[in-house]
Design a protein around this motif. Sequence first.
Motif, PDB file in Angstrom:
ATOM      1  N   ALA A  80      34.130  40.403  37.967  1.00 35.46           N
ATOM      2  CA  ALA A  80      35.034  39.732  37.035  1.00 35.46           C
ATOM      3  C   ALA A  80      36.240  40.613  36.731  1.00 35.46           C
ATOM      4  CB  ALA A  80      34.296  39.377  35.743  1.00 35.46           C
ATOM      5  N   SER A  81      36.013  41.932  36.638  1.00 37.85           N
ATOM      6  CA  SER A  81      37.121  42.858  36.404  1.00 37.85           C
ATOM      7  C   SER A  81      38.110  42.824  37.558  1.00 37.85           C
ATOM      8  CB  SER A  81      36.578  44.282  36.214  1.00 37.85           C
ATOM      9  OG  SER A  81      37.620  45.196  36.008  1.00 37.85           O
ATOM     10  N   ALA A  82      37.595  42.725  38.786  1.00 37.18           N
ATOM     11  CA  ALA A  82      38.478  42.650  39.952  1.00 37.18           C
ATOM     12  C   ALA A  82      39.350  41.395  39.888  1.00 37.18           C
ATOM     13  CB  ALA A  82      37.652  42.655  41.230  1.00 37.18           C
ATOM     14  N   ILE A  83      38.775  40.305  39.405  1.00 37.92           N
ATOM     15  CA  ILE A  83      39.548  39.066  39.251  1.00 37.92           C
ATOM     16  C   ILE A  83      40.645  39.259  38.206  1.00 37.92           C
ATOM     17  CG2 ILE A  83      39.426  36.678  38.453  1.00 37.92           C
ATOM     18  CD1 ILE A  83      36.608  36.556  39.673  1.00 37.92           C
ATOM     19  N   VAL A  84      40.293  39.892  37.091  1.00 36.40           N
ATOM     20  CA  VAL A  84      41.272  40.149  36.027  1.00 36.40           C
ATOM     21  C   VAL A  84      42.429  40.993  36.563  1.00 36.40           C
ATOM     22  CG1 VAL A  84      41.635  41.408  33.864  1.00 36.40           C
ATOM     23  CG2 VAL A  84      39.648  39.913  34.113  1.00 36.40           C
ATOM     24  N   VAL A  85      42.111  42.049  37.282  1.00 38.26           N
ATOM     25  CA  VAL A  85      43.146  42.931  37.828  1.00 38.26           C
ATOM     26  C   VAL A  85      44.042  42.169  38.792  1.00 38.26           C
ATOM     27  CG1 VAL A  85      43.566  44.974  39.245  1.00 38.26           C
ATOM     28  CG2 VAL A  85      41.768  45.014  37.517  1.00 38.26           C
ATOM     29  N   ARG A  86      43.451  41.332  39.644  1.00 38.81           N
ATOM     30  CA  ARG A  86      44.241  40.551  40.598  1.00 38.81           C
ATOM     31  C   ARG A  86      45.179  39.580  39.875  1.00 38.81           C
ATOM     32  NH1 ARG A  86      40.454  37.979  42.958  1.00 38.81           N
ATOM     33  NH2 ARG A  86      40.834  35.902  42.118  1.00 38.81           N
ATOM     34  N   LEU A  87      44.686  38.929  38.828  1.00 39.65           N
ATOM     35  CA  LEU A  87      45.509  37.980  38.078  1.00 39.65           C
ATOM     36  C   LEU A  87      46.681  38.691  37.403  1.00 39.65           C
ATOM     37  CD1 LEU A  87      42.695  35.819  36.441  1.00 39.65           C
ATOM     38  CD2 LEU A  87      44.334  35.043  38.167  1.00 39.65           C
ATOM     39  N   VAL A  88      46.419  39.865  36.839  1.00 39.36           N
ATOM     40  CA  VAL A  88      47.487  40.622  36.173  1.00 39.36           C
ATOM     41  C   VAL A  88      48.509  41.101  37.195  1.00 39.36           C
ATOM     42  CG1 VAL A  88      48.000  42.685  34.818  1.00 39.36           C
ATOM     43  CG2 VAL A  88      45.998  41.298  34.256  1.00 39.36           C
ATOM     44  N   LEU A  89      48.034  41.539  38.352  1.00 37.77           N
ATOM     45  CA  LEU A  89      48.951  41.974  39.413  1.00 37.77           C
ATOM     46  C   LEU A  89      49.832  40.823  39.871  1.00 37.77           C
ATOM     47  CD1 LEU A  89      49.975  44.093  41.412  1.00 37.77           C
ATOM     48  CD2 LEU A  89      48.083  43.473  42.917  1.00 37.77           C
ATOM     49  N   GLN A  90      49.252  39.642  40.023  1.00 43.24           N
ATOM     50  CA  GLN A  90      50.006  38.473  40.480  1.00 43.24           C
ATOM     51  C   GLN A  90      51.078  38.061  39.478  1.00 43.24           C
ATOM     52  OE1 GLN A  90      46.858  35.638  41.135  1.00 43.24           O
ATOM     53  NE2 GLN A  90      46.455  36.357  43.223  1.00 43.24           N
ATOM     54  N   SER A  91      50.888  38.406  38.198  1.00 41.19           N
ATOM     55  CA  SER A  91      51.871  38.033  37.178  1.00 41.19           C
ATOM     56  C   SER A  91      53.110  38.920  37.222  1.00 41.19           C
ATOM     57  CB  SER A  91      51.240  38.103  35.785  1.00 41.19           C
ATOM     58  OG  SER A  91      51.015  39.441  35.387  1.00 41.19           O
ATOM     59  N   PRO A  99      44.330  35.335  25.941  1.00 37.39           N
ATOM     60  CA  PRO A  99      43.874  33.944  26.110  1.00 37.39           C
ATOM     61  C   PRO A  99      44.276  33.359  27.458  1.00 37.39           C
ATOM     62  CG  PRO A  99      44.828  34.260  23.934  1.00 37.39           C
ATOM     63  CD  PRO A  99      45.151  35.487  24.723  1.00 37.39           C
ATOM     64  N   GLY A 100      45.463  33.730  27.944  1.00 35.51           N
ATOM     65  CA  GLY A 100      45.901  33.235  29.243  1.00 35.51           C
ATOM     66  C   GLY A 100      45.009  33.711  30.362  1.00 35.51           C
ATOM     67  N   LEU A 101      44.578  34.967  30.292  1.00 40.32           N
ATOM     68  CA  LEU A 101      43.654  35.498  31.290  1.00 40.32           C
ATOM     69  C   LEU A 101      42.305  34.806  31.191  1.00 40.32           C
ATOM     70  CD1 LEU A 101      44.229  39.366  31.297  1.00 40.32           C
ATOM     71  CD2 LEU A 101      44.519  37.803  33.224  1.00 40.32           C
ATOM     72  N   ALA A 102      41.831  34.629  29.969  1.00 41.03           N
ATOM     73  CA  ALA A 102      40.509  34.042  29.771  1.00 41.03           C
ATOM     74  C   ALA A 102      40.414  32.652  30.397  1.00 41.03           C
ATOM     75  CB  ALA A 102      40.180  33.970  28.282  1.00 41.03           C
ATOM     76  N   LYS A 103      41.504  31.895  30.343  1.00 40.58           N
ATOM     77  CA  LYS A 103      41.494  30.542  30.910  1.00 40.58           C
ATOM     78  C   LYS A 103      41.382  30.562  32.437  1.00 40.58           C
ATOM     79  CE  LYS A 103      44.216  28.391  27.212  1.00 40.58           C
ATOM     80  NZ  LYS A 103      45.519  27.743  26.886  1.00 40.58           N
ATOM     81  N   LYS A 104      41.839  31.661  33.048  1.00 37.66           N
ATOM     82  CA  LYS A 104      41.878  31.723  34.510  1.00 37.66           C
ATOM     83  C   LYS A 104      40.624  32.352  35.117  1.00 37.66           C
ATOM     84  CE  LYS A 104      46.926  31.940  34.698  1.00 37.66           C
ATOM     85  NZ  LYS A 104      48.108  32.710  35.146  1.00 37.66           N
ATOM     86  N   VAL A 105      39.819  32.999  34.286  1.00 34.24           N
ATOM     87  CA  VAL A 105      38.557  33.562  34.783  1.00 34.24           C
ATOM     88  C   VAL A 105      37.492  32.492  34.558  1.00 34.24           C
ATOM     89  CG1 VAL A 105      36.880  35.434  34.588  1.00 34.24           C
ATOM     90  CG2 VAL A 105      39.311  35.897  34.266  1.00 34.24           C
TER      91      VAL A 105
END
Length: 268
Positions: A80-91, A99-105
Amino acid sequence: MASLDDLSPAIAAAGDAGVTLGALKTKFVGSAKGGRAEREAALRETLAALTREGAIWGPVRHGGTQYYFGRGRGPSIETASAIVVRLVLQSGTKLVSKPGLAKKVTGMHRRFFPDALKHAVAGRAIVELSCGTSKYYLHRDVAAERFGFDAPDGTDATADRGAPQTAPAPGPAPPAAPAPTFETLLPAYRRIKAEQGGFSAVKILDLETALGASRESLHALLLAEAKAGRVSLHPTTSVELPAAVIAAGIRIAGFSEPFVTVVVKDER
């Protein structure tokens, strides 16, 4: 109908997708009514035994479905942490809120989100910024380039995050230096930037020390150059900084945090 001896390899072969209990029943219990209750009981006993041994883990409930996974596979704080890091990198440079991250995980990783976010911040893969009571996140590479906080290798480019730091005791006042100009600031900026590995964001405190200029005159110069568009000023974040760095920052009406770093937009 497959043998229960093949149960563990079948679950392991499913990888991170896992296998549902329903699929396992279809494969290892079958549809024949004769002896079905005994076969299903044997399946559950084998699943429980393999779980105790650590060969598999589960069941993980998602919706109304139960999943089993091989050892080291499936959703976890790390995945799940890897997903969070990928989402932040993509931003990119666009701040993404908690809250925006939480909706995407989503999916089975959702339950791990709070710990996964803490894991990503603690591992310095992402940087947490505070704005009032809200939290926002940047990837460490973006933070290094834009703000000079976290270096790509995970080391801190601006401050020691160990024991709290305090400003050094003041020594004898140095002779007053001439008011700085953009022409005198530029060489100092280039030298500090090189010393910190090429990161563009240079602390105002470091410039003040390098130039030997009064804080007031340096602030006046930086504000004038920011207005002229030749430099950009950047505020502090929730990343812990020494008190001296904060004190040297520029406070601007309407902004709760001081501006502590500067980037020269075109230093050629």
